[in-house]
Design a protein around this motif. Structure first.
Motif, PDB file in Angstrom:
ATOM      1  N   GLN A 332      15.094 -42.004  48.505  1.00 26.24           N
ATOM      2  CA  GLN A 332      14.047 -41.489  49.395  1.00 26.24           C
ATOM      3  C   GLN A 332      13.725 -42.497  50.495  1.00 26.24           C
ATOM      4  N   THR A 335      16.219 -42.074  53.079  1.00 29.48           N
ATOM      5  CA  THR A 335      15.979 -40.813  53.766  1.00 29.48           C
ATOM      6  C   THR A 335      14.920 -40.953  54.853  1.00 29.48           C
ATOM      7  N   SER A 373      17.535 -36.045  58.798  1.00 25.25           N
ATOM      8  CA  SER A 373      16.240 -36.323  58.184  1.00 25.25           C
ATOM      9  C   SER A 373      15.183 -36.593  59.250  1.00 25.25           C
ATOM     10  N   TYR A 555      21.462 -37.431  46.850  1.00 24.31           N
ATOM     11  CA  TYR A 555      20.075 -36.967  46.932  1.00 24.31           C
ATOM     12  C   TYR A 555      19.895 -35.968  48.075  1.00 24.31           C
ATOM     13  N   ASP A 558      21.094 -32.299  47.603  1.00 27.43           N
ATOM     14  CA  ASP A 558      20.208 -31.415  46.849  1.00 27.43           C
ATOM     15  C   ASP A 558      18.878 -31.207  47.563  1.00 27.43           C
ATOM     16  N   GLU A 559      18.303 -32.290  48.088  1.00 26.40           N
ATOM     17  CA  GLU A 559      16.980 -32.198  48.715  1.00 26.40           C
ATOM     18  C   GLU A 559      17.023 -31.363  49.991  1.00 26.40           C
ATOM     19  N   ASN A 561      19.602 -29.303  50.743  1.00 30.82           N
ATOM     20  CA  ASN A 561      20.454 -28.124  50.511  1.00 30.82           C
ATOM     21  C   ASN A 561      21.630 -28.093  51.492  1.00 30.82           C
TER      22      ASN A 561
END
Length: 699
Positions: A332, A335, A373, A555, A558-559, A561
């Motif tokens: 994170q 990210t 992001s 990560y 999935d986060e 998509n």
């Protein structure tokens, strides 16, 4: 209720030498603090100038403009009836100090210089400032005329003193002082100081926040007290991202925590504290024994009570309860941290967007995903102050009502990607690059550059009457490397060409910033071509390891998509600069002669644990002993130091990178080592070899 106090700390996105902008953000934080009922507000370190002024702290103009801004704070009606702790540089008797200026109702109460200066890693405070000495020493400071005319004061105290209000006592601790073995908060707490402020300019590193929070909790766990931590947030004009996370702790427990990554320019954190809780917590006999023998601080009296506004029942109901502190995972952090840094850099550089050579490999994929992001964060924050910058960068007019609502749509306006293929490129990497561009919405172009590469080779043949060959075609290692580097360096030239002209192609103004995508492990090993696509304007992943990048991509898959990221995770890392044959496919780890995990280990031992070849071998022969014999460990260590030393010169031209890892080899600010070595390491390697013989005798 007179023992209840509302206190405020903040994170400000200050910018070096942006005096008017910094002042506006300071005043806004004071307004917000007062709206929340606070009677004490502390801001980040050197908030008037911005922390990252570097050698501008040696210039007289910086000090003049700081006093001018402080004068505006003193004159502002919005700063009345609140005790303010403000950061700026101050010159006293021709010596420059990093200071906090404590003011109340248009008067300067105290100038408190920093006692212990940060002077390692990314910090060089001793280059600009002197440390105040000795502790608890105070003398008179003669105010400049611009301040005298405002406050009517001629002199004020400067030194290590504390502020005594009607109802409590407030002390100042500054950033690095918290991290020293004998922190000032210890002696201040023993002398009865109940509230301690800490203004900081602390940068983000992966997995670092835990240490900071634990030290803030520890500062009041044994001694009791209230601790307010303020921090810079954002890109101050350099490689660092200051990650905010303003905190308030009471008696060893966190009661308020701000965000660690945010696009907000001003974030204020408040808490209501019961000062009687501190007094009760300190009722320990052994503490009292130490307190009575503690040297005293000079107290600067101020005729105000921090609890004086607490009769307003609408503002205060009850003390703030302790909370469980929050930490982001490293994935994170990657990210959000580099994404926020990219946004600050983009909006403040007045550029029109970013351009990225997208190779189809995981490194450029990670860079592209970080930009994605960034776009997501902008969409989420569009209603909270970033809208004007977003409109300008997206090419909208001043009167436009455009609001970015879709990250893919916004990316198409500000993010350009390009696949530059050659005959050595594979269909798979081209498809991965295109699929990723489609998934994140970047404006993508794709072309082959074989004609340009061929023309370079033809020129060389014309001049020398020699034709270099790849190794798989019978060429030497020198020929093979030169033919690879031609492709790499041409990509850099083409990247800048397209970055300058793509806005023009799309009927827009400005130019694009070129993004690099070399990870920290490749830089450490020197596994990159000087002035290839690693050469760019900025690099968001230049201080992040391959291992962490892979975890981040997992990560993000999935986060966010983005299923196409799976293909990057399973692909073998390759530069695709050599011809592919039925029995040879170029691979990064095979080329380097070491794995990325091994490189991370070498980097941490070299930089963080300060190991040379001999001590590194001693550590690894034990750590890796279950898998490798001493000879194998020695060969890996020697190979690393050989390639590290012959490639160290590349770090002098390394693209400025987001700083995220403590073993970064960035020569420009962080890793100050020679770039010309005796790559034989003759004595060091002899010591290693002699120890190998001893170990293997024992076996």
């Amino acid at each position: 209720m007179e023992h209840l106090i509302v206190i405020a700390t903040c994170s400000l996105n200050q910018w070096a030498l942006d005096f008017e902008g910094n002042l506006e953000r300071i005043l806004e934080s004071i307004r917000i603090a007062k709206e929340k009922g606070a009677t004490l507000r502390v801001g980040p370190e050197l908030e008037i100038t911005g922390y990252g002024c570097f050698d501008h702290f040696l210039e007289g103009d910086t000090y003049l403009h700081s006093w001018e801004m402080l004068g505006k704070v003193l004159q502002s009606e919005e700063t009345r009836n609140i005790l303010l702790d403000i950061g700026m540089p101050v010159a006293h008797k021709n010596v420059k100090y990093n200071c906090r200026v404590i003011i109340y109702n248009g008067k300067v109460l105290l100038i408190r210089p920093k006692l212990f200066l940060a002077n390692d890693g990314n910090y060089r405070e001793l280059r600009y400032f002197s440390a105040w000495s000795p502790a608890r020493y105070v003398e008179e400071f003669h105010l400049p005329r611009i301040i005298r005319n405002i406050t009517g004061q001629s002199t004020v105290p400067i030194g290590d003193a504390v502020i005594s209000t009607i109802d409590t006592c407030v002390g100042v601790e500054m950033c690095e002082e918290l991290f020293t073995p004998n922190s000032p908060n210890i002696s201040m707490g023993l002398d009865g100081v109940e509230i301690i402020t800490n203004s900081s300019g602390s940068h983000h590193e992966l997995r670092k926040l835990y240490r900071r929070i634990e030290m803030i909790k520890e500062a009041t766990l044994k001694n009791g007290g209230v601790y307010l931590y303020a921090n810079q947030q954002g890109c101050d004009g350099d490689r660092l991202y200051y990650d905010g996370c303003a905190l308030i702790a009471v008696n060893g427990q966190i009661v308020a925590q701000g965000s660690q990554f945010s696009l907000k320019d001003v974030e204020v954190v408040t808490a209501t504290i019961d000062i009687e809780d501190v007094r009760s917590y300190r009722c320990i006999s052994s503490r009292g024994m130490q307190a009575v023998n503690t040297p005293k601080y000079q107290r600067i009296e101020v005729p105000m009570a921090l609890s004086q506004l607490q009769l307003n029942k609408k503002i205060l109901i009850r003390p703030t309860k302790p909370i469980k502190e929050f930490y982001h995972t490293p994935e994170q952090e990657i990210t959000m941290g580099p994404a926020c840094w990219l946004w600050d850099y983009l909006r403040r550089s007045k550029s029109s967007g970013y351009f990225l050579p997208l190779s189809g490999g995981i490194d450029s994929c990670a860079t592209a995903t970080i930009v994605h992001s960034m776009c997501r964060l902008i969409v989420e924050a569009a209603e909270n102050g970033v809208i004007n910058d977003a409109r300008r960068i997206a090419g909208e007019t001043k009167n436009s009502d455009y609001i970015p609502k879709d990250p893919r749509e916004f990316a198409n306006r500000v993010f350009h990607t390009c696949y530059m293929g050659t005959e050595n490129s594979s269909k798979e990497t081209r498809e991965r690059a295109k699929n990723l561009a489609d998934a994140i919405g970047s404006y993508h172009i794709d072309f082959n550059m074989d004609d340009i590469v061929t023309s370079m080779q033809a020129l060389f043949k014309l001049v020398t009457n020699k034709v270099p060959k790849f190794r798989v075609h019978g060429g030497s290692n020198v020929e093979n490397l030169a033919l690879q580097n031609i492709q790499s360096r041409l990509r850099m030239v083409l990247a800048y060409l397209f970055a300058q002209l793509m806005p023009w192609v799309r009927n827009r103004d400005g130019s694009l910033l070129v993004l690099g995508s070399a990870n920290v492990d490749e830089c450490l090993r020197g596994y990159l071509t000087k002035y290839d696509c690693s050469s760019a304007d900025i690099n968001p992943i230049g201080s992040i390891s391959k291992k962490d990048l892979c975890r981040f991509i997992t990560y993000a898959r999935d986060e966010f998509n983005i299923p196409v990221l799976d293909g990057f995770l399973t692909a073998i890392p390759t530069a695709e600069l050599e011809p592919i044959t039925h029995d040879y496919v170029q691979g990064d780890e095979a080329d380097m002669g070491m794995t990325y995990d091994e490189l991370s280990t070498f980097g941490k031992l070299r930089k963080i644990e300060r190991c040379g070849p001999f001590s590194m071998f001693l550590k690894l022969v034990h750590d890796w002993g279950s898998e490798l014999n001493p000879t194998q460990v020695a060969e890996k260590v020697k190979k690393f130091f050989f390639y590290y030393s012959i490639n160290r010169h590349k770090m002098t031209t390394l693209t400025p990178s987001y700083h995220a890892e403590a073993y970064s080899p960035d020569d420009n600010r962080f890793d100050l080592r020679p770039f010309l070595y005796n790559a034989a390491w003759s004595w060091q390697f002899k010591k290693v070899d002699s120890l190998v013989i001893e170990f293997e005798k024992e076996d």
